[in-house]
Enzyme design. Structure first.
Site, PDB file in Angstrom:
ATOM      1  N   CYS B 106      29.209 -45.167  -9.857  1.00 58.26           N
ATOM      2  CA  CYS B 106      28.708 -45.295 -10.995  1.00 58.26           C
ATOM      3  C   CYS B 106      27.095 -45.419 -11.056  1.00 58.26           C
ATOM      4  CB  CYS B 106      29.013 -46.797 -11.538  1.00 58.26           C
ATOM      5  SG  CYS B 106      28.261 -47.301 -13.550  1.00 58.26           S
ATOM      6  N   CYS B 109      25.302 -48.088 -13.827  1.00 61.08           N
ATOM      7  CA  CYS B 109      25.213 -49.552 -13.398  1.00 61.08           C
ATOM      8  C   CYS B 109      25.825 -49.685 -12.062  1.00 61.08           C
ATOM      9  CB  CYS B 109      25.867 -50.203 -14.798  1.00 61.08           C
ATOM     10  SG  CYS B 109      27.080 -49.676 -15.589  1.00 61.08           S
ATOM     11  N   SER B 110      27.135 -50.255 -12.232  1.00 60.38           N
ATOM     12  CA  SER B 110      28.053 -50.537 -10.996  1.00 60.38           C
ATOM     13  C   SER B 110      29.344 -50.486 -11.312  1.00 60.38           C
ATOM     14  CB  SER B 110      27.353 -51.427 -10.241  1.00 60.38           C
ATOM     15  OG  SER B 110      26.340 -51.340  -9.622  1.00 60.38           O
ATOM     16  N   CYS B 111      29.767 -49.914 -12.413  1.00 65.04           N
ATOM     17  CA  CYS B 111      31.309 -50.056 -12.945  1.00 65.04           C
ATOM     18  C   CYS B 111      32.123 -49.768 -11.716  1.00 65.04           C
ATOM     19  CB  CYS B 111      31.517 -48.859 -13.823  1.00 65.04           C
ATOM     20  SG  CYS B 111      30.734 -49.142 -15.574  1.00 65.04           S
TER      21      CYS B 111
END
Lengths: 222, 201
Positions: B106, B109-111
């Site tokens: 991601c 962000c850090s999905c």
């Protein structure tokens, strides 16, 4: 719009050696991180925000704080949401922290809350979209070159690029509008394949990059 | 109303103290309660993690019918094992084979697919991984010891919507006699993101 720190894909300034992989890494290496995690999720609720507003708040965290760590930015974004909605007064967290440290500081009074009021089509982010999809599997599509919304899910590296639709996904709440509480405006979402050459130029490593993109980010390729 | 972001900067206050201050402010006004905080933390410390995804993978390796379902409707097939919830609303499972290698990131962000993998590890959230893997995936994988032949097609999935990806890694050789449970013990988090392969026992 200037590219901000969070939009990292392909940006050389973030290139560097990868960290080691620790297969046994715990969810919260430090205890405070577990608290920050829970508090951020709860701050979302308390401030009447949503997932997109939360991400938007993370994106507004000043760059040094953003880069200091994952739960550092979660914590900062929790504060932003609580300040935005008037649950906390500016300076309240700092004043409380200093008091906890034993300093004699005055704390600001709690302001009057003014939470956002956006109608919701239900829990989660998947929605049924009434109008038929504008694109079909196999269509060549080009992404918008310019983004006007303060929060969007079209990364900078994929703007103004042409790819191929490979799947139609369930309709989603539109992050661009939900993040600023204008409304859900659900849209169709498409998986779109881009060649690495289209994204990075002729010398690129051969690969395919797939993004899941909202209908309003796309137009038919010319 | 939009907060001036400078208001959030509290110089010289370390995050642990900042978290404690925030917690005490919300607790004293009854806006949150300690039990909910504890429940959130305990859930992601003990109940939700890569062991869930490993069960999905091991089942797919041993049950062809389940594997077909999993690749066709990841959300339903994963949900049938009880794994659902936030960050897993719509699951897509992509299969690694000798000729196709999938890897997930991601960049914005850090999905990450929480119900099957838990919370993301630090390397997944690292700026070097987020920036590089969409541009030079082979170099990234090689740096972590995963060498791919020139004939292997590399597919990078950037999690830009609420669709979440789980990689179904290749079953390693020499595991023919192993049970589903034993196989689950081999499956690692990094293999289900696609940055490494599952090592033979």
């Amino acid at each position: 719009m200037k590219d901000r720190v969070h939009d990292m894909g392909g940006r050389d300034r973030f290139f560097g050696p990868l960290p080691p992989i620790d297969p046994d890494e715990k969810p919260f290496p430090h205890e405070w991180e577990s608290k920050a995690f829970a508090l951020a999720l709860l701050a979302n609720r308390v401030s009447g925000a949503n997932l997109h507003a939360f991400r938007h708040a993370i994106e507004r965290v000043p760059e040094p704080d953003y880069l200091s760590g994952y739960y550092e930015r979660w914590l900062a974004s929790a504060e932003i949401l609580l300040l935005d909605s008037g649950v906390l007064a500016p300076g309240a967290v700092e004043a409380r922290a200093r008091r906890l440290r034993g300093e004699d500081v005055e704390e600001p009074a709690a302001p009057e809350a003014h939470k956002p009021d956006m109608p919701s089509g239900g829990g989660g982010n998947l929605r049924t979209v009434d109008q038929p999809p504008a694109f079909a599997v196999g269509d060549a599509v080009t992404t918008r070159a310019e983004m006007r919304a303060p929060h969007t899910r079209l990364p900078a590296y994929a703007r103004g690029r042409t790819g191929t639709v490979t799947a139609l996904r369930p309709g989603h709440v539109l992050p661009d509008t939900a993040a600023i509480f204008i409304g859900e405006y659900p849209q169709h979402v498409y998986s779109v394949d881009f060649t690495s050459r289209e994204l990075w130029g002729d010398g690129a490593e051969p690969a395919t990059v797939t993004l899941d993109l909202f209908e309003s980010y796309l137009k038919k390729a010319e | 109303m939009t907060t001036d972001i400078e208001d959030t900067v509290a110089p010289g206050i370390e995050p642990a103290l900042r978290a404690e201050a925030l917690e005490s402010l919300l607790l004293e006004r009854g806006l949150i309660d300690t039990k909910t905080i504890e429940t959130f933390i305990r859930t992601y410390e003990t109940a939700v993690g890569p062991m869930n995804g490993a069960k999905v993978v091991a089942k797919a390796w041993t049950d062809p019918e389940y594997k077909r379902w999993l690749l066709e409707d990841g959300t339903a097939a994963i949900g049938s094992l009880g794994f659902k919830g936030p960050q897993g609303e719509h699951m897509v499972v992509v299969e690694n084979t000798p000729t196709v290698h999938n890897v997930v990131v991601c960049t914005l962000c850090s999905c990450y697919p929480w119900p099957v993998l838990g919370l993301p590890p630090s390397w997944y959230k690292d700026p070097a991984y987020r920036s590089r893997v969409v541009k030079e995936p082979r170099a990234v994988l090689a740096e972590w010891g995963t060498e791919l032949g020139p004939d292997v097609e590399v597919r990078v999935h950037d999690s830009s919507s609420e669709v979440r990806y789980l990689v179904l890694p290749e079953r390693p050789a020499g595991t023919e006699s192993m049970s589903e449970e034993e196989l689950a013990g081999l499956v690692t988090r990094d293999a289900m993101v696609g940055v490494r392969k599952v090592a033979a026992p």
